[in-house]
Design a protein around this motif. Structure first.
Motif, PDB file in Angstrom:
ATOM      1  N   SER A 100       0.781  -1.117  -0.019  1.00 28.01           N
ATOM      2  CA  SER A 100      -0.095  -0.099   0.019  1.00 28.01           C
ATOM      3  C   SER A 100       0.772   1.347  -0.046  1.00 28.01           C
ATOM      4  CB  SER A 100      -1.026  -0.066   1.266  1.00 28.01           C
ATOM      5  OG  SER A 100      -0.210   0.309   2.714  1.00 28.01           O
ATOM      6  N   ASP A 102       1.010   4.555   1.705  1.00 27.93           N
ATOM      7  CA  ASP A 102       0.587   5.269   2.719  1.00 27.93           C
ATOM      8  C   ASP A 102       0.978   6.549   3.022  1.00 27.93           C
ATOM      9  OD1 ASP A 102      -1.056   2.903   3.310  1.00 27.93           O
ATOM     10  OD2 ASP A 102       0.609   2.117   4.447  1.00 27.93           O
ATOM     11  N   SER A 103       2.463   6.710   2.662  1.00 34.48           N
ATOM     12  CA  SER A 103       3.076   8.002   2.946  1.00 34.48           C
ATOM     13  C   SER A 103       2.965   8.688   1.912  1.00 34.48           C
ATOM     14  CB  SER A 103       4.306   7.628   3.526  1.00 34.48           C
ATOM     15  OG  SER A 103       5.117   7.521   2.282  1.00 34.48           O
TER      16      SER A 103
END
Length: 189
Positions: A100, A102-103
């Motif tokens: 994924s 995410d940041s």
């Protein structure tokens, strides 16, 4: 960052693993775009730049997406002491890795990767290269399926959306970043 993770060390690693001038230019372009985006998201410019520079480190050596890229690059970067957030971003830029994003750094890497390559392709066919290039001229080329056919148009738009940036603004940001480095990104005529 750990010893051996300076910009010059990263560039030596790129040159050791990548012989293709066009792939090296692509990695330099992604680095430039990542450095441009880092301040906007309060990111570490050096870390974001290194992430862009190293994201396709193993693509030439291990191009098979099922067993190769970016797995070997991630392993090498860990071995050399690069920060885990950089290594994770390298993995997350490849959808097939199912890591994924995410940041903000991970989202930015995905957003600028395909677009940087596409913008360079547009620059190669323009007499003035990156000078005077606009989002409109890039979007016009995007409508031509045969032009840079391997570049995913959907991914370029999805990347900007996930990053939370208007597509035209995103294209303009990347054009400006690449234009600052045009001397090393565009082959000499």
């Amino acid at each position: 960052m750990a010893p051996g993770t300076s910009r010059s060390d990263a560039w030596e690693l790129v040159c050791e693993w990548t012989q293709s001038d066009s792939l090296r230019r692509h990695m330099l372009a992604v680095e430039a775009a990542m450095r441009a985006y880092a301040p906007r998201f309060d990111g570490d410019v050096e870390l974001w730049g290194l992430t862009g520079l190293l994201h396709d480190l193993d693509y030439e050596r291990y191009p098979d997406l099922d067993t190769g890229h970016p797995r070997f690059g991630m392993e090498e970067l860990r071995r050399r002491g690069y920060p885990e957030e950089l290594v994770r971003a390298v993995g997350s830029h490849a959808d097939f890795m199912e890591i994924s994003r995410d940041s903000a750094m991970e989202k930015a890497l995905f957003a600028v990767d395909e677009l940087s390559g596409f913008i360079l392709a547009v620059a190669y066919v323009r007499p003035e290269g990156l000078v005077g290039m606009t989002p409109k001229s890039v979007k016009k080329k995007m409508k031509q399926p045969s032009f840079a056919a391997a570049v995913g148009r959907d991914e370029m738009r999805e990347g900007a959306e996930a990053l939370g940036v208007d597509f035209d603004e995103h294209v303009a940001t990347v054009i400006a970043a690449l234009a600052e480095s045009a001397g090393e990104l565009l082959p000499a005529s």
